[in-house]
Design an enzyme around this catalytic site. Sequence first.
Site, PDB file in Angstrom:
ATOM      1  CG  ASP A   1      -1.997   0.868   1.118  1.00 36.33           C
ATOM      2  OD1 ASP A   1      -3.159   0.557   1.017  1.00 36.33           O
ATOM      3  OD2 ASP A   1      -1.728   2.150   1.049  1.00 36.33           O
TER       4      ASP A   1
ATOM      5  CD  GLN B   1     -14.891  -0.147  -2.635  1.00 37.42           C
ATOM      6  OE1 GLN B   1     -16.005  -0.475  -2.472  1.00 37.42           O
ATOM      7  NE2 GLN B   1     -14.095  -0.949  -3.455  1.00 37.42           N
TER       8      GLN B   1
ATOM      9  CG  HIS C   1      -8.787  -2.860  -2.352  1.00 38.48           C
ATOM     10  ND1 HIS C   1      -9.514  -2.103  -3.208  1.00 38.48           N
ATOM     11  CD2 HIS C   1      -8.577  -2.014  -1.341  1.00 38.48           C
ATOM     12  CE1 HIS C   1      -9.843  -0.997  -2.447  1.00 38.48           C
ATOM     13  NE2 HIS C   1      -9.263  -1.113  -1.323  1.00 38.48           N
TER      14      HIS C   1
END
Length: 138
Positions: free
Chosen positions: A32, A95, A101
Amino acid sequence: MTDTNCIFCKISGGEIPSKTIYEDDEFRVILDISPATKGHALILPKEHYANIFEMPEQLAGKAMILAKKLAKHMTNVLKCDGLNIVQNNGEMAGQTVFHFHMHLIPRYKQDGNEEKLCWNHLELSQEELDDVFEKLRQ
Ligand code: AMP
Ligand code: ZN
């Protein structure tokens, strides 16, 4: 199927470079860009599905199997003290990127996230509890 406007389509397809820690025909797993903790990774299917509702069941199953394998690997390598698997669907659920994901978030003692990744506990009346139970039971 991919979406030309989707950043995770571009990343999973290799068009945009990423820190890829795992890849196969169906998934790419990346670090990330704005991690909650050291090692925070994202499992991305290479096909574009906005959320869990759009994901074919088989692929959703494979994502979970991959999450399990990676959780073990990450825990062994990073020596973390715990690990959250998080998957958000819809803006209200947090989200922000609308390509399915799964977050793999290694947790460490005093990592500063103790107050996060949690929710309040409602005190529902018996009536409210029965009502939601009747709606949900299959
Ligand atoms: P969510 O809020 O569940 O939609 O999570 C989206 C995640 O994607 C966030 O944790 C972001 O930090 C991460 N993210 C957004 N853009 C990128 C990028 N280009 N590369 C890696 N991670 C990203
Ligand atoms: Zn996409």
